[in-house]
Enzyme design. Structure first.
Site, PDB file in Angstrom:
ATOM      1  N   HIS A   2      19.075  52.904  60.800  1.00 25.13           N
ATOM      2  CA  HIS A   2      20.154  52.957  62.010  1.00 25.13           C
ATOM      3  C   HIS A   2      20.083  51.494  62.444  1.00 25.13           C
ATOM      4  O   HIS A   2      19.823  51.076  63.561  1.00 25.13           O
ATOM      5  CB  HIS A   2      19.545  53.840  63.078  1.00 25.13           C
ATOM      6  CG  HIS A   2      20.365  54.124  64.068  1.00 25.13           C
ATOM      7  ND1 HIS A   2      21.697  53.574  64.133  1.00 25.13           N
ATOM      8  CD2 HIS A   2      20.666  55.244  65.197  1.00 25.13           C
ATOM      9  CE1 HIS A   2      22.411  54.327  65.190  1.00 25.13           C
ATOM     10  NE2 HIS A   2      21.707  55.299  65.832  1.00 25.13           N
ATOM     11  N   LYS A   9      36.324  70.760  51.293  1.00 24.77           N
ATOM     12  CA  LYS A   9      36.809  71.232  50.130  1.00 24.77           C
ATOM     13  C   LYS A   9      36.187  70.591  48.985  1.00 24.77           C
ATOM     14  O   LYS A   9      36.830  70.805  47.917  1.00 24.77           O
ATOM     15  CB  LYS A   9      38.154  70.675  50.480  1.00 24.77           C
ATOM     16  CG  LYS A   9      39.201  71.084  51.626  1.00 24.77           C
ATOM     17  CD  LYS A   9      40.464  70.806  51.446  1.00 24.77           C
ATOM     18  CE  LYS A   9      41.473  70.993  52.825  1.00 24.77           C
ATOM     19  NZ  LYS A   9      42.334  69.979  53.026  1.00 24.77           N
ATOM     20  N   ARG A  31      28.020  58.397  60.332  1.00 19.46           N
ATOM     21  CA  ARG A  31      26.499  58.927  60.169  1.00 19.46           C
ATOM     22  C   ARG A  31      26.593  59.932  59.493  1.00 19.46           C
ATOM     23  O   ARG A  31      27.571  60.907  59.443  1.00 19.46           O
ATOM     24  CB  ARG A  31      26.351  59.076  61.953  1.00 19.46           C
ATOM     25  CG  ARG A  31      25.226  60.108  61.655  1.00 19.46           C
ATOM     26  CD  ARG A  31      24.918  60.397  63.467  1.00 19.46           C
ATOM     27  NE  ARG A  31      24.106  59.117  64.113  1.00 19.46           N
ATOM     28  CZ  ARG A  31      23.694  58.962  65.218  1.00 19.46           C
ATOM     29  NH1 ARG A  31      23.792  60.114  65.982  1.00 19.46           N
ATOM     30  NH2 ARG A  31      23.197  57.858  65.700  1.00 19.46           N
ATOM     31  N   ARG A  48      25.985  59.143  72.202  1.00 12.88           N
ATOM     32  CA  ARG A  48      25.920  57.658  72.525  1.00 12.88           C
ATOM     33  C   ARG A  48      26.449  56.621  71.353  1.00 12.88           C
ATOM     34  O   ARG A  48      27.307  56.138  71.592  1.00 12.88           O
ATOM     35  CB  ARG A  48      24.588  57.037  72.665  1.00 12.88           C
ATOM     36  CG  ARG A  48      23.889  56.871  73.944  1.00 12.88           C
ATOM     37  CD  ARG A  48      22.311  56.962  74.045  1.00 12.88           C
ATOM     38  NE  ARG A  48      22.022  58.174  73.225  1.00 12.88           N
ATOM     39  CZ  ARG A  48      22.266  59.201  73.829  1.00 12.88           C
ATOM     40  NH1 ARG A  48      22.366  59.236  75.260  1.00 12.88           N
ATOM     41  NH2 ARG A  48      21.772  60.411  73.352  1.00 12.88           N
ATOM     42  N   THR A  49      26.047  56.931  70.317  1.00 17.55           N
ATOM     43  CA  THR A  49      26.361  55.979  68.979  1.00 17.55           C
ATOM     44  C   THR A  49      27.843  56.104  68.751  1.00 17.55           C
ATOM     45  O   THR A  49      28.473  55.030  68.719  1.00 17.55           O
ATOM     46  CB  THR A  49      25.471  56.404  67.770  1.00 17.55           C
ATOM     47  OG1 THR A  49      24.315  56.354  68.289  1.00 17.55           O
ATOM     48  CG2 THR A  49      25.982  55.445  66.738  1.00 17.55           C
TER      49      THR A  49
HETATM   50  C1  NCD Z   1      18.886  58.141  67.685  1.00 18.53           C
HETATM   51  C2  NCD Z   1      19.405  58.496  66.473  1.00 18.53           C
HETATM   52  O1  NCD Z   1      20.357  59.288  66.281  1.00 18.53           O
HETATM   53  O2  NCD Z   1      18.519  58.151  65.500  1.00 18.53           O
HETATM   54  N1  NCD Z   1      19.767  58.216  68.638  1.00 18.53           N
HETATM   55  C3  NCD Z   1      20.763  57.166  69.005  1.00 18.53           C
HETATM   56  O3  NCD Z   1      21.162  56.860  68.010  1.00 18.53           O
HETATM   57  N2  NCD Z   1      20.804  56.869  70.210  1.00 18.53           N
HETATM   58  C4  NCD Z   1      17.608  58.673  68.086  1.00 18.53           C
HETATM   59  C5  NCD Z   1      17.409  60.098  67.872  1.00 18.53           C
HETATM   60  O4  NCD Z   1      18.372  60.893  67.725  1.00 18.53           O
HETATM   61  O5  NCD Z   1      16.269  60.628  68.374  1.00 18.53           O
END
Ligand code: NCD
Length: 304
Positions: free
Chosen positions: A131, A82, A103, A52-53
Site C-alpha cells: 500500500h 461478466k 484497490r 479514507r483511501t
Molecule cells: C489500511 C488498509 O486498507 O490497508 N487502511 C487505509 O488504507 N487507511 C489499513 C487497514 O485496513 O487496516
C-alpha cells in the site's frame, strides 16, 4: 510510469514527494484548490472496502484542479462480474482517464491491470501485499513530527503478517540510515521472514517481541495496525487475535513525551478513544497528510 510497489521508490524520490507534499499541505488545510491538474481525470477502481483511501485520492485530484470518476463497488457492479479481465479493464479505462488508483483483495492484481494500461496506475492496496501511498503518508507524518527520516526506532504493532501497511512502511523506511525496527505481534502474525531478511540484509537492526508494554519506552514512533479480519481463513482464527493489543492512556504514560503514535485507520478496538486527545496521537493528522501526499503522487505521475 506507475506506482505499483513501495520497493520501486528510492530515497531521492521519497524525499522529493515529501517536499512536494509540504507545498500541497496548506492547500489541503486551507480547503483550497490549485489548477495544476486542470483537464486531467482520475479513475478510482476499488474492488475492496475503503473510506479514507478512496476519498483521499479523489480529494487530492479535486484539490489539484482535476476531475474524478469513481466506482467504489467494482467487485459487484463492474464488468468483472461478466468475466472481464483486469488487463482489458486497464486498456479500456486508459482510453477514458489520465491516471488510475486501484484497490483489490489479491496480491499482484494492480500490476495485472497495469499490463493493459497506457496511463499511470497507483496501487491503493493489493491484498496483504503493499500500500505504497499509505506508507508514503506515514513517512511524511514521521518527517513532520521528528524532522527527519533517519536514526530513530520504530515499533510496528499488530497484524504484521497480513498488514500491507507495515509491509509498505518497512520497504520505504529501509532506504534511510539508522532506522531500528521492533516488530510487536503474536508469533503467528509476525512480520514475514522475507521482509525481515531483506531489512537485515540492508543492515537494519530488527527485534521481535509479542509484548507491547515492554516497547512503549523504547521507540520514537509506534505504528499500530488493526488485526486484518478479512485475511483470515475463518472467524475462529481471527477471534484468537482480536483485541490482542489495545492502546490505553496508561500505556501511553510509559512512552517518551515526544514519541508519536500512528495508525492508518480504521481502528476496531486497538486504540481507546481516550488516547485521541493525547498530543502524541497522530492518526487524525495523518488524514490531511495523506491528501497532500496523494496530491504529490498524482502530480508526479502525471508529470505536472
Ligand atoms: C489500511 C488498509 O486498507 O490497508 N487502511 C487505509 O488504507 N487507511 C489499513 C487497514 O485496513 O487496516
Amino acid at each position: 510510469m506507475n506506482l505499483l510497489y513501495s520497493k520501486d521508490l528510492k530515497k531521492d524520490e521519497i524525499l522529493s514527494l515529501i517536499e512536494r507534499a509540504e507545498r500541497y499541505l496548506p492547500v489541503v488545510c486551507d480547503r483550497r484548490k490549485v489548477s495544476d491538474a486542470e483537464g486531467k481525470m482520475l479513475a478510482t477502481l476499488f474492488y475492496e472496502p475503503s473510506t479514507r483511501t478512496r476519498f483521499s485520492f479523489e480529494a487530492a485530484m479535486l484539490r489539484l484542479g482535476g476531475m474524478v470518476i469513481s466506482n467504489p463497488h467494482m467487485e459487484y457492479t463492474s464488468s468483472a462480474k461478466k468475466g472481464e479481465t483486469l488487463y482489458d479493464t486497464g486498456r479500456v479505462i486508459s482510453r477514458i482517464a489520465d491516471v488510475i488508483a486501484m484497490r483489490h483483495p489479491e496480491k499482484g492484481s494492480v500490476e495485472e491491470l497495469s499490463k493493459g494500461t497506457t496511463v499511470p496506475v497507483v496501487n491503493a492496496g493489493d491484498g496483504p501485499s503493499d500500500h505504497p501511498t499509505q506508507g508514503l503518508l506515514d513517512l511524511y507524518t514521521i518527517y513532520r513530527s521528528l524532522g527527519r527520516l533517519d536514526n530513530f526506532t520504530v515499533a510496528m504493532v499488530g497484524d504484521l503478517k497480513y498488514g500491507r501497511v507495515p509491509h509498505a512502511q518497512c520497504e520505504l523506511l529501509s532506504n534511510f540510515a539508522g532506522v531500528d525496527f521492533i516488530f510487536v505481534a503474536p508469533e503467528a502474525l509476525q512480520m514475514p521472514g522475507e521482509i525481515v531478511k531483506d531489512l537485515e540484509g540492508k543492515g537494519c537492526k530488527v527485534t521481535k517481541t509479542s509484548d507491547l508494554a515492554s516497547v512503549m519506552n523504547e521507540c520514537d514512533v509506534l505504528a499500530l495496525t488493526r488485526i486484518q479480519k478479512e485475511r483470515f481463513e475463518n472467524e475462529e482464527e481471527y477471534l484468537k487475535y482480536k483485541g490482542v493489543y489495545v492502546m490505553t492512556p496508561e500505556l501511553m504514560d510509559k512512552a517518551a513525551p515526544d514519541m508519536i503514535l500512528m495508525h492508518p485507520l480504521p481502528r476496531v478496538d486497538e486504540i481507546e478513544v481516550a488516547v485521541d486527545s493525547d498530543p502524541r496521537a497522530k492518526y487524525f493528522e495523518q488524514v490531511e497528510n495523506g491528501v497532500a501526499m496523494r496530491m504529490a503522487v498524482l502530480a508526479d505521475l502525471l508529470q505536472l
